[in-house]
Write a protein that holds these residues in place. Structure first.
Motif, PDB file in Angstrom:
ATOM      1  N   ALA A   1       0.818  -1.217   0.000  1.00 57.63           N
ATOM      2  CA  ALA A   1       0.000   0.000   0.000  1.00 57.63           C
ATOM      3  C   ALA A   1       0.846   1.259   0.000  1.00 57.63           C
ATOM      4  O   ALA A   1       0.514   2.247  -0.670  1.00 57.63           O
ATOM      5  N   VAL A   2       1.958   1.245   0.744  1.00 57.44           N
ATOM      6  CA  VAL A   2       2.792   2.443   0.876  1.00 57.44           C
ATOM      7  C   VAL A   2       3.821   2.554  -0.246  1.00 57.44           C
ATOM      8  O   VAL A   2       4.015   3.629  -0.821  1.00 57.44           O
ATOM      9  N   CYS A   3       4.466   1.450  -0.568  1.00 56.95           N
ATOM     10  CA  CYS A   3       5.574   1.491  -1.527  1.00 56.95           C
ATOM     11  C   CYS A   3       5.129   1.344  -2.977  1.00 56.95           C
ATOM     12  O   CYS A   3       5.823   1.795  -3.888  1.00 56.95           O
ATOM     13  N   HIS A   4       3.978   0.706  -3.213  1.00 54.65           N
ATOM     14  CA  HIS A   4       3.474   0.532  -4.583  1.00 54.65           C
ATOM     15  C   HIS A   4       1.977   0.873  -4.628  1.00 54.65           C
ATOM     16  O   HIS A   4       1.146   0.010  -4.954  1.00 54.65           O
ATOM     17  N   PRO A   5       1.620   2.118  -4.305  1.00 54.21           N
ATOM     18  CA  PRO A   5       0.197   2.476  -4.199  1.00 54.21           C
ATOM     19  C   PRO A   5      -0.576   2.329  -5.505  1.00 54.21           C
ATOM     20  O   PRO A   5      -1.765   1.978  -5.483  1.00 54.21           O
ATOM     21  N   LEU A   6       0.063   2.585  -6.642  1.00 53.72           N
ATOM     22  CA  LEU A   6      -0.635   2.515  -7.930  1.00 53.72           C
ATOM     23  C   LEU A   6      -0.954   1.076  -8.328  1.00 53.72           C
ATOM     24  O   LEU A   6      -1.906   0.823  -9.077  1.00 53.72           O
TER      25      LEU A   6
ATOM     26  N   ALA B   1      -2.066  -5.867  -7.038  1.00 53.04           N
ATOM     27  CA  ALA B   1      -1.188  -6.774  -6.282  1.00 53.04           C
ATOM     28  C   ALA B   1      -1.946  -7.501  -5.177  1.00 53.04           C
ATOM     29  O   ALA B   1      -1.803  -8.713  -5.003  1.00 53.04           O
ATOM     30  N   MET B   2      -2.765  -6.765  -4.419  1.00 51.10           N
ATOM     31  CA  MET B   2      -3.495  -7.361  -3.297  1.00 51.10           C
ATOM     32  C   MET B   2      -4.927  -7.676  -3.728  1.00 51.10           C
ATOM     33  O   MET B   2      -5.905  -7.195  -3.151  1.00 51.10           O
ATOM     34  N   ASN B   3      -5.045  -8.517  -4.739  1.00 49.46           N
ATOM     35  CA  ASN B   3      -6.376  -8.892  -5.216  1.00 49.46           C
ATOM     36  C   ASN B   3      -7.021  -9.903  -4.261  1.00 49.46           C
ATOM     37  O   ASN B   3      -6.368 -10.450  -3.371  1.00 49.46           O
ATOM     38  N   LYS B   4      -8.299 -10.141  -4.469  1.00 54.12           N
ATOM     39  CA  LYS B   4      -9.063 -11.000  -3.559  1.00 54.12           C
ATOM     40  C   LYS B   4      -8.497 -12.415  -3.490  1.00 54.12           C
ATOM     41  O   LYS B   4      -8.428 -13.030  -2.419  1.00 54.12           O
TER      42      LYS B   4
END
Length: 310
Positions: free
Chosen positions: A124-129, A134-137
């Motif tokens: 969330a912090v280092c790769h917000p875009l 990346a963190m899909n369900k």
């Protein structure tokens, strides 16, 4: 004592005190802690499920942590309360080994969940875009399932090895609960294999996940310091400080307790109390009091319930 007759073994929990007046005070204290722990964690579960604004990976992981904390506390505290009221603090080997198994399961699963939550904050912090991608369900579900599966596997291995030990008495457990370190002090057979397994577990799960946590938060701090906006830095540190408090609470007591030789000292009981009783109480407080999103969501849920009532 033969392994086949291990169900006939009885343990005695020495507990926290033999003074009836102190026991009465401790009963009231721990009953209050237990009720607050259950209410706090259930509130976090309900809020994260009921409010659509919290249907994000971070709160998905947090809901599992809240459930695990409520479960963890329920393994330890009810038996502690029962023993504070009982004259005979005996526990059968089946009940004792079941408690040990569930404690190991809960500790291993929580260790994995805390690492998963740190990885989530890193993304969330280092790769917000790329965070949503990346963190899909599917990945989030897989990480949670893996955490629970590792907890089950770790518990089974150590429990099976413990069941192979011989106990010939006196089986006085110098603790308020059945845990692996104090129970291992009572074995009459060579505990080398179970001790090696325990240390391996702690090295892989404890120190291994701690390295992952350290790496994630190091990157987060570096990224935060590189942000020009003071508001942005403050938001990152505010969010991550909650995670760091929980991690310090859990690791600072749990790893030390299981990595050092057991002696039955008062300090060991304090450490056990810290990660098994205090930490499940503090976690929902830390995440709710330090998190504006949770407080706002709680107000929305309460307002919605009030409107429905009226």
């Amino acid at each position: 004592m033969e392994v086949g007759n291990i169900t006939t073994v009885t343990f005695v929990l020495l507990g926290l005190s033999n003074n009836p007046q102190i026991q009465a005070l401790l009963f009231v204290l721990f009953l209050g802690i237990y009720l607050l722990t259950i209410l706090g964690n259930l509130a976090m579960l309900l809020v994260t499920r009921a409010d659509s604004h919290l249907h994000t990976p971070m709160y998905f992981f947090l809901s599992h942590l809240s459930f695990l904390d409520a479960f963890y506390s329920s393994i330890i505290v009810p038996k502690l309360l029962e023993n504070l009221l009982s004259k005979w603090k005996t526990v059968s080997s089946v009940e004792c080994f079941t408690q040990i198994s569930l404690v190991i399961f809960s500790g291993a699963t929580e260790t994995c969940l805390l690492s998963v939550m740190a990885y989530d904050r890193f993304q969330a912090v280092c790769h917000p875009l790329l965070y949503v991608v990346a963190m899909n369900k599917k990945l989030c579900t897989g990480l949670v399932v893996a955490s629970w599966a590792i907890g089950v596997g770790t518990s089974l291995v150590n429990s099976i090895l413990l069941a192979q030990q011989h106990f010939c008495g006196p089986n006085l457990v110098r603790s308020f609960a059945c845990e692996l370190p104090p129970v291992l002090l009572l074995t009459c057979s060579d505990p080398y294999v179970i001790v090696a397994s325990n240390l391996t577990t702690m090295a892989v799960l404890g120190l291994g996940t701690f390295v992952l946590l350290l790496g994630s938060y190091t990157r987060i701090i570096i990224t935060a310091l590189g942000i020009n906006s003071a508001t942005g830095r403050r938001k990152i540190f505010s969010t991550c400080s909650s995670h760091l408090l929980v991690i310090t609470n859990f690791y600072g007591s749990g790893v030390i307790r299981y990595m050092t030789p057991a002696s039955g000292s008062a300090l060991e009981q304090v450490l056990s109390m810290q990660y098994s009783v205090v930490t499940p109480l503090l976690n929902p407080l830390i995440y709710s009091l330090k998190n504006q999103e949770v407080k706002t969501a709680l107000r929305r849920v309460l307002a919605r319930k009030l409107r429905l009532t009226l």
